[in-house]
Design an enzyme around this catalytic site. Structure first.
Site, short mmCIF file in Angstrom:
data_model
loop_
_atom_site.label_atom_id
_atom_site.label_comp_id
_atom_site.label_asym_id
_atom_site.label_seq_id
_atom_site.Cartn_x
_atom_site.Cartn_y
_atom_site.Cartn_z
CG ASP A 26 35.32 0.53 16.67
OD1 ASP A 26 36.25 1.28 16.15
OD2 ASP A 26 34.81 1.06 17.35
CG ASP A 67 32.62 6.69 14.70
OD1 ASP A 67 32.11 5.96 14.61
OD2 ASP A 67 33.74 6.52 15.60
CB CYS A 70 33.77 5.78 11.22
SG CYS A 70 34.56 4.93 12.47
CG ASN A 124 30.25 6.18 17.86
OD1 ASN A 124 30.71 4.32 17.19
ND2 ASN A 124 31.39 6.31 17.72
C1 DGJ Z 1 34.20 4.60 17.60
C2 DGJ Z 1 34.98 4.18 15.94
O1 DGJ Z 1 35.54 2.85 15.44
C3 DGJ Z 1 36.82 4.46 16.57
O2 DGJ Z 1 37.81 4.83 15.86
C4 DGJ Z 1 36.59 5.55 17.04
O3 DGJ Z 1 36.35 7.14 16.81
C5 DGJ Z 1 35.47 6.06 18.34
N1 DGJ Z 1 34.37 5.65 18.08
C6 DGJ Z 1 35.43 7.20 18.61
O4 DGJ Z 1 34.52 7.79 19.88
#
Ligand code: DGJ
Length: 727
Positions: free
Chosen positions: A548, A478, A526, A480
């Protein structure tokens, strides 16, 4: 031989599949563009090399040769009379910003494609796949060589390009711009199609005409981004999904990029693609070289759909690597939407037990298993199993999941560091930051500086240690947040413009090491959903979590848009809980939408009714029946969800022996006719049996279409039509 050079005319003619590309070394040594498009014969195209009449506002070079301002060039320099965007910009030690590149030599590498050091790139499976042309250009004053590479794929309408700058001089050169490719078109009557979006709304399709001036698709977010994808199409005004000419441009890269289509005063279009020059500068020491990411140029005269199918094939066959390239992917159930941070081993094992009843293959333990993480405030970087939270060791958890009949997978977010973590307390300098400036937080976390070798080693060691603890067959990677305060304390002031790219060299190196060390693990990338859905990540990880947003109606648009550039088999697509996420669609509708990709679930199966468990089992069985077709078939977009209340698409096996048409109603209208859908790509003269028992010829199905009786009139109706060729 798809690459040909005529010594007399000094014309290079490249043939890639059914497309041609031509350029010529001019008398003055400039490399001038002649043609890109549908296949043409190797005629003398010198007549296309127009120099223009010139004007006082389009200056001539010092030797009096025709102005560069209006010439069509392969790799335009800067500061010497061409005022358009340049492909190469260098600042010399005296501060001058000027580059003038002239041809000095070339080399045809038959059946070969050199690697791009440290970067993801397409590869040849055999010498028959393609040839590469290497052209060396020089700015003698700077001591700069720029090698231009063109790999012409024999069986596809694709040419990939990249450039390598070499410092052959005695002084350091500050490379402030080096694009991967530039293509010129002697016209401007194009529309651009691009993919824009946001978190939860990735890759929506937009089409707009070019105009005088620049159309720019770019990212400076330190990632390829949710907002604009490194992909664009230039197509004729009348080009549709199924007919007309289209040119695609893409970058095999996950960081800052720019695609710029610039129309000049002669109504010509210059298309450049590469690393975004904004805040980029690379100090090229004497004897050193710099390699750009690879750009992908594609051509179709079968509309935008034809372009997508070409790109899908090449990415599946010549970019995705490793054991999972050919293997059908497992059906997975992921813990994120089922439990978020609230889980322990017992809960996960209960998910596995229930999911096993429906024939799911893999349970993924998402975010929350490490450090002291029980929400998104802490512990990124502390990649140590929280056995207290789980109630057992990782090995024991994996064994318990395996005992239920499922494989076990795990989540990481390696490029991040939480200020609230052991790692941050030990190494605050590892977070990207600028001295004395505040550190921006995104989702309460900082980005770790992947440019630092000690960070790469730390991550390799602790991720490897976790992966070795248990029987792990899948890893979700991931990412983020985006990059801010892009600065590296171990580099001098004049190298800070390198950090954005060095971050990706570090990431790619880590990905290479881990995927080599753990070849059996299926990696899925991701980024808060699909914020880094790009060819760079797909080189290391054969699938990407698409969004998501698991609402099936929203997913129609997201997956439709993503399919413009990326193969279906690479798209993570999950069925979310019918009791929670998004609209109240039932499992069969959700599963039908998710059939399009790497299939799985985001739900707590222990909360499902007996009927819903039955639906899940039926969905898995149905998916397995078409998985091969969906994974390797040609994809046709039939009815756009962006244009109405319905959507339809189709998969056709490469030998045309079977096809699957999927139709979806979003909202119905009263008193409307049955939906008609016009499948594509079938064998026109063959007969196909539909699953309702009807037998029709391919030409009837494609031209007269199928009529979906009793289909409309209901919100969220869906239908899968399976066609089998009769022999
Ligand atoms: C963002 C991802 O897209 C989700 O699927 C999940 O893994 C969350 N992060 C977890 O923090």
């Amino acid at each position: 031989m798809p690459i040909h050079y005529d010594e007399f005319t000094q014309i290079f003619h490249l043939q890639a599949g059914q497309s041609s590309y031509a350029m010529q070394v001019s008398d003055e040594g400039y490399l001038c563009h002649l043609y890109y498009g549908k296949h043409i014969s190797r005629d003398d195209l010198s007549y296309l090399n127009e120099t223009g009449r010139g004007a006082s506002f389009s200056p001539n070079p010092a030797d009096g040769s025709p102005t560069l301002d209006t010439r069509l060039q392969e790799f335009p320099g800067a500061g010497v009379g061409d005022f358009r965007q340049s492909a190469c910009g260098v600042r010399a030690t005296n501060g001058a910003y000027a580059v003038e590149l002239k041809y000095i030599s070339h080399n045809i590498l038959a059946g070969q494609k050199p690697a791009l050091p440290g970067l993801p790139a397409y590869y040849l499976n055999s010498a028959a796949d393609g040839d590469t042309l290497e052209i060396t250009m020089e700015d003698a004053l700077l001591g700069l060589h720029v090698k231009l590479y063109y790999c012409a794929f024999a069986g596809e309408n694709i040419i990939t390009r990249w450039a390598v700058a070499e410092n052959h001089g005695a002084a350091t050169l500050s490379l402030e711009n080096l694009q991967s490719a530039c293509v010129e078109f002697p016209r401007m009557n194009f529309d651009m199609v691009s993919l824009h979006g946001a978190w939860n709304r990735e890759r929506h399709v937009e089409r707009h005409p070019l105009f005088h001036g620049s159309t720019v698709i770019a990212s400076n977010r330190g990632s390829s981004s949710h907002q604009l994808n490194p992909f664009a199409v230039l197509c004729d005004k009348h080009t549709t999904e199924h007919t007309g000419q289209a040119y695609g441009v893409q970058l095999v890269y996950s960081g800052n990029f720019k695609i710029e289509a610039q129309v000049n005063q002669m109504h010509c279009t210059r298309l450049c693609v590469g690393i975004n020059p904004d805040n980029f500068a690379w100090q090229l020491q004497p004897g050193e070289s710099f390699t750009t990411p690879e750009a992908v140029l594609s051509y179709s005269d079968e509309g935008i759909g034809g372009l997508s199918r070409t790109l899908h094939r090449l990415t599946r066959n010549n970019l995705v690597r490793g054991e999972w390239k050919q293997k059908l992917r497992p059906i997975k159930i992921n813990s994120w939407e089922a439990a978020y941070f609230d889980f322990n081993a017992d809960k996960l094992v209960a998910f596995a037990r229930e999911a096993a009843k429906t024939d799911v293959d893999l349970l993924v333990m998402d975010d929350g298993w490490f450090g002291a993480r029980s929400d998104d405030k802490t512990s990124l970087g502390d990649w140590f199993v929280n056995e207290e939270k789980l109630g057992c060791t990782l090995k024991e958890l994996a064994e318990r999941v395996n005992a239920e009949g499922l494989d076990f997978g795990i989540w990481f977010e390696p490029e991040m560091i939480s200020p609230e973590s052991e790692l941050y307390r030990k190494h605050p300098d590892w977070a990207l930051h600028i001295p004395d400036r505040g550190r921006s937080l995104g989702r309460r976390q900082c980005v770790i500086n992947m440019a630092l070798p000690e960070v790469q080693d730390y991550l390799f060691d602790c991720i490897s240690a976790v992966l070795k603890q248990a029987n792990i067959t899948y890893l979700k990677w991931d990412f983020n947040r985006n990059l801010t305060e892009v600065f590296c304390h171990s580099l001098p002031a004049n190298q800070q413009g390198e950090v954005g790219h060095r971050f990706y060299l570090g990431l790619y190196d880590l990905c290479e090491r881990l995927t080599t060390a753990f070849p059996h693990i299926l990696f899925e990338s991701c980024s808060g959903g699909g914020g880094r859905f790009d060819l760079g990540m797909l080189y290391y990880m054969p699938q990407t979590w698409t969004s998501d947003n698991t609402d099936p109606v929203d997913r129609l648009k997201i997956q439709w848009g993503t399919s413009m550039a990326y193969p279906l088999a690479t798209m993570g697509a999950h069925v979310a809980a019918p009791y929670g996420h998004g609209r109240a669609n039932k499992i069969p509708y959700r599963a039908s939408v998710a059939t399009t990709g790497a299939f799985g679930y985001e739900l707590d199966p222990t909360k499902l009714t007996v009927e819903q468990i039955d639906e899940m089992r039926a969905a898995n069985a149905a998916f397995r029946e078409v998985q091969q077709l969906v994974t390797t078939g040609d994809f046709y977009r039939l009815i756009s969800p962006f244009e109405g209340r319905t959507c339809a698409w189709q998969f056709v096996s490469p030998d045309k022996s079977e096809a699957l048409v999927q139709c979806f109603v979003v909202l119905s209208e009263h008193n409307e006719w049955d939906l008609r859908v016009y499948p594509q790509g079938l064998d026109a003269d063959a007969q196909y049996e539909l699953d309702c028992g009807a037998v029709l010829h391919g030409n009837t199905i494609m031209h007269a279409g199928l009529r979906l009786q009793d289909f409309g009139g209901r919100d969220f109706a869906h239908r899968n039509i399976y066609l089998k060729k009769l022999v």
